[in-house]
Design a protein around this motif. Structure first.
Motif, PDB file in Angstrom:
ATOM      1  N   GLN A 419      34.737  -7.590  28.972  1.00 29.11           N
ATOM      2  CA  GLN A 419      35.770  -8.166  28.117  1.00 29.11           C
ATOM      3  C   GLN A 419      35.877  -9.671  28.322  1.00 29.11           C
ATOM      4  OE1 GLN A 419      37.154  -6.459  25.787  1.00 29.11           O
ATOM      5  NE2 GLN A 419      38.365  -8.157  25.003  1.00 29.11           N
ATOM      6  N   ASP A 423      33.758 -10.869  23.034  1.00 28.17           N
ATOM      7  CA  ASP A 423      35.008 -10.919  22.292  1.00 28.17           C
ATOM      8  C   ASP A 423      35.330  -9.573  21.636  1.00 28.17           C
ATOM      9  OD1 ASP A 423      37.260 -12.067  21.078  1.00 28.17           O
ATOM     10  OD2 ASP A 423      36.135 -12.473  19.243  1.00 28.17           O
ATOM     11  N   ARG A 424      36.490  -9.015  21.948  1.00 31.27           N
ATOM     12  CA  ARG A 424      37.085  -7.860  21.258  1.00 31.27           C
ATOM     13  C   ARG A 424      36.359  -6.541  21.467  1.00 31.27           C
ATOM     14  NH1 ARG A 424      36.972  -7.950  15.849  1.00 31.27           N
ATOM     15  NH2 ARG A 424      35.258  -9.418  15.719  1.00 31.27           N
ATOM     16  N   ASN A 427      38.818  -4.178  23.375  1.00 27.09           N
ATOM     17  CA  ASN A 427      40.228  -4.272  23.032  1.00 27.09           C
ATOM     18  C   ASN A 427      40.808  -2.893  22.727  1.00 27.09           C
ATOM     19  OD1 ASN A 427      40.024  -6.999  23.282  1.00 27.09           O
ATOM     20  ND2 ASN A 427      40.540  -7.484  21.162  1.00 27.09           N
ATOM     21  N   THR A 428      42.072  -2.681  23.103  1.00 25.72           N
ATOM     22  CA  THR A 428      42.754  -1.452  22.721  1.00 25.72           C
ATOM     23  C   THR A 428      42.968  -1.472  21.214  1.00 25.72           C
ATOM     24  OG1 THR A 428      43.894  -1.378  24.846  1.00 25.72           O
ATOM     25  CG2 THR A 428      44.808  -0.035  23.080  1.00 25.72           C
ATOM     26  N   THR A 429      42.594  -0.391  20.532  1.00 22.43           N
ATOM     27  CA  THR A 429      42.671  -0.363  19.070  1.00 22.43           C
ATOM     28  C   THR A 429      44.070   0.029  18.603  1.00 22.43           C
ATOM     29  OG1 THR A 429      42.033   1.966  18.892  1.00 22.43           O
ATOM     30  CG2 THR A 429      40.247   0.332  19.000  1.00 22.43           C
TER      31      THR A 429
END
Length: 612
Positions: A419, A423-424, A427-429
């Motif tokens: 992370q 980038d992304r 990430n938690t969706t």
């Protein structure tokens, strides 16, 4: 002994300080220069003592709060008291100091040493107090003379541009286009003000939605502005191309390029002189540690220059914070060994990338001045493996460190490290946030709560697989923004015939696929809890551009009644009708939701990084 170090250091420092004079003789301003200017600048320049060791941080391009060497003018500001007249391509008289070339010229103006490197050297080779004074003086004198060389080179390049007459090329046409742009901006502001002038609703009353005619009218206005903006942009590009092809501009760029090459040779000489001066005062045991110090300085200087995702990740900072938290003793040595191996391998990769850049930057600038975009693309493609090698060394080390830790800690470290560089990806969706919040609702009955928990398990597995797949695609297809810029230029020369190929972006596609999966899990949650309840959860609102959908769910229209939700849920999944959800029925619920969406490749995703 300390006095001997100091005397030797002073003698060597005088050689390093003489680099400024050598550079001045090597690269005089083409117009003959300003008599006494270098001498006067040296007296009032940045070399005055009194703030020893206070400058010279490393933080990307703008280092430690200092002036960004070579970057100010490219960002629109000039040390000479002016301000560039535009963005993007900038003032044409700035030549290689502005526009797309500015990133390349900024890289040439980066020093080999910073004053902040003193702390690294002191700790790395255990300098005594006398040696520390000498090295501090050497770094400060290098810093002052390097900055003076940068200022002199940029001043000469700016003077060439100001005296070239380039700004007068197509001047009337440029002024006309700027007038059109300002006029259109005023129209856009007026249109926006008219839209904002709609009366606000009173109290709880909602604002009336736009009618189809109003929406069509707005879209037509927006499309008109877009077409006019595109026309003006293309006209500006045409003007810039005309300026670039002119003999006046080509002569300016050629002279500026000569100055940059001369500065590059002086920069190399200055760096070698400082290195020689420092190593001359070190004892044999200290010299044995010097290579490690240089690797660390190089890493701090070169690693932030990475252009790919994952290419700028510094494992040392990640492992330091992770080890300080909870790593067991038996794992520490394995982590240290992995970090040491990474430092050695990374240094080789960084040196190879830098060796290419030292010559490649001038090849790129030459191709750019000639508007030879095909040649630029070939250079970028030759550089790409060098950049990927830097990234791959780090990715492999991340997996090695993760494997040396207990399973849960290893997974946590790998997630943090990836992370940090990509980038992304992890990430938690939206669906994960909403389902997690749903598990904390207090009015859900046990069976429905179990179904939500089962949905969360499957969602997490699917999203992990999606993230790993995204990571694989990024590693395979990522490329710096400069390549996309050159692709657009090639497309323009080809009449944009290649545009469809460029738009088929595999990285964008894989992120969009995860968004579809995200929406599918939100729909599954809505089928359990109803749309109104899910809309109150974090991430649970529908995307504004997806239109209205049914408000079904186990609670019927609205889905707000807990008893109604339970009744609808039990009707669908309580197969034996005994009023409870047993293990076989709970597994049926899981299979039901698994069939409503998925990543396609199965759970678990691709394996961790294993190199090319």
């Amino acid at each position: 002994m300390k006095l001997g170090y100091l005397v030797m250091g002073l003698l060597l420092a005088s050689v390093a300080m003489g680099t400024d004079a050598a550079f001045a003789q090597q690269a005089p301003p083409p117009d003959g220069g300003r008599p006494g200017q270098a001498e006067g600048d040296a007296q009032r320049g940045p070399g005055a003592r009194g703030d020893r060791g206070s400058r010279g941080g490393r933080d990307g391009d703008a280092r430690g709060g200092r002036r960004d060497r070579g970057g100010n003018e490219a960002e629109g500001r000039s040390r000479r008291g002016g301000q560039n007249r535009g963005r993007g391509w900038g003032d044409p008289s700035q030549g290689l100091l502005a526009g797309p070339a500015s990133r390349l010229t900024r890289s040439i103006f980066q020093p080999d040493y910073m004053t902040r490197d003193l702390a690294i050297i002191v700790e790395g080779v255990r300098l005594d107090s006398g040696q520390q004074d000498v090295v501090e003086m050497l770094l400060e004198d290098y810093d002052a003379n390097f900055q003076l060389a940068v200022d002199e080179t940029q001043a000469s390049m700016s003077d060439l541009g100001e005296g070239s007459g380039v700004s007068e090329l197509e001047a009337d046409r440029v002024d006309q286009l700027r007038g059109q742009m300002e006029s259109m901006r005023e129209e856009m502001r007026a249109a926006r003000d008219a839209a904002d002038a709609r009366p606000e609703p009173e109290g709880e009353q909602a604002r009336e939605p736009l009618t189809e005619e109003q929406r069509a009218e707005r879209n037509a206005i927006r499309e008109n502005f877009r077409e006019r903006m595109t026309f003006i942009r293309d006209e500006f590009r045409s003007v810039r191309e005309s300026q670039m092809k002119s003999d006046v501009m080509q002569d300016l760029l050629g002279q500026q390029l000569t100055l940059l090459k001369q500065f590059s040779r002086a920069r190399e000489y200055m760096g070698d002189e400082v290195t020689g001066a420092i190593t001359a005062i070190l004892s044999e045991p200290q010299l044995a540690s010097w290579d490690n110090v240089q690797r660390q300085i190089r890493r701090l200087r070169l690693l932030p220059a990475g252009r790919l995702q994952g290419e700028r990740t510094d494992i040392t900072s990640l492992t330091d914070s992770f080890v300080a938290s909870s790593v067991q003793e038996e794992s520490l040595q394995a982590i240290r060994d992995a970090v040491t191996s990474w430092e050695l391998d990374l240094d080789v990769a960084l040196l190879q990338r830098q060796a290419f850049d030292d010559t490649g930057v001038f090849l790129l600038l030459s191709a750019m001045t000639e508007m030879d975009y095909e040649a630029m693309m070939k250079i970028f493609h030759r550089r790409q493996p060098k950049a990927e090698a830097v990234r791959d060394v780090t990715d492999a080390a991340i997996d090695l460190i993760a494997a040396s830790l207990p399973a849960e800690q290893g997974e946590d470290f790998r997630r943090r490290a990836i992370q940090n560089g990509y980038d992304r990806v992890f990430n938690t969706t939206r669906s994960q946030r909403a389902i997690i919040a749903a598990t904390e609702l207090e009015d859900l009955d046990e069976e429905l709560l179990a179904a939500v928990a089962a949905l969360l398990v499957d969602c997490n597995l699917e999203m992990m697989a999606a993230a790993e797949n995204i990571l694989v695609v990024i590693r395979r297809h990522d490329e710096p923004r400069e390549i996309r810029f050159v692709e657009r230029m090639i497309e323009r020369q080809a009449g944009e015939q290649q545009n469809e190929q460029r738009e088929a972006d595999p990285i964008r596609a894989v992120f969009e696929k995860r968004e579809e999966l995200d929406d599918a899990y939100l729909e599954q949650l809505r089928s359990l809890l109803g749309e109104e309840l899910v809309a109150t959860l974090p991430g649970g609102k529908k995307r504004e551009d997806r239109g209205e959908r049914g408000r079904g769910g186990f609670g019927g229209p609205g889905g707000g009644d807990p008893e109604a939700r339970r009744a609808a849920f039990m009707k669908q999944f309580d197969a034996n009708g005994n009023g409870d959800i047993d293990d076989s029925e709970r597994e049926a619920i899981r299979e039901h939701f698994r069939g409503m969406g998925g990543w396609g490749g199965g759970r678990g995703g691709p394996p961790p990084f294993r190199g090319n």
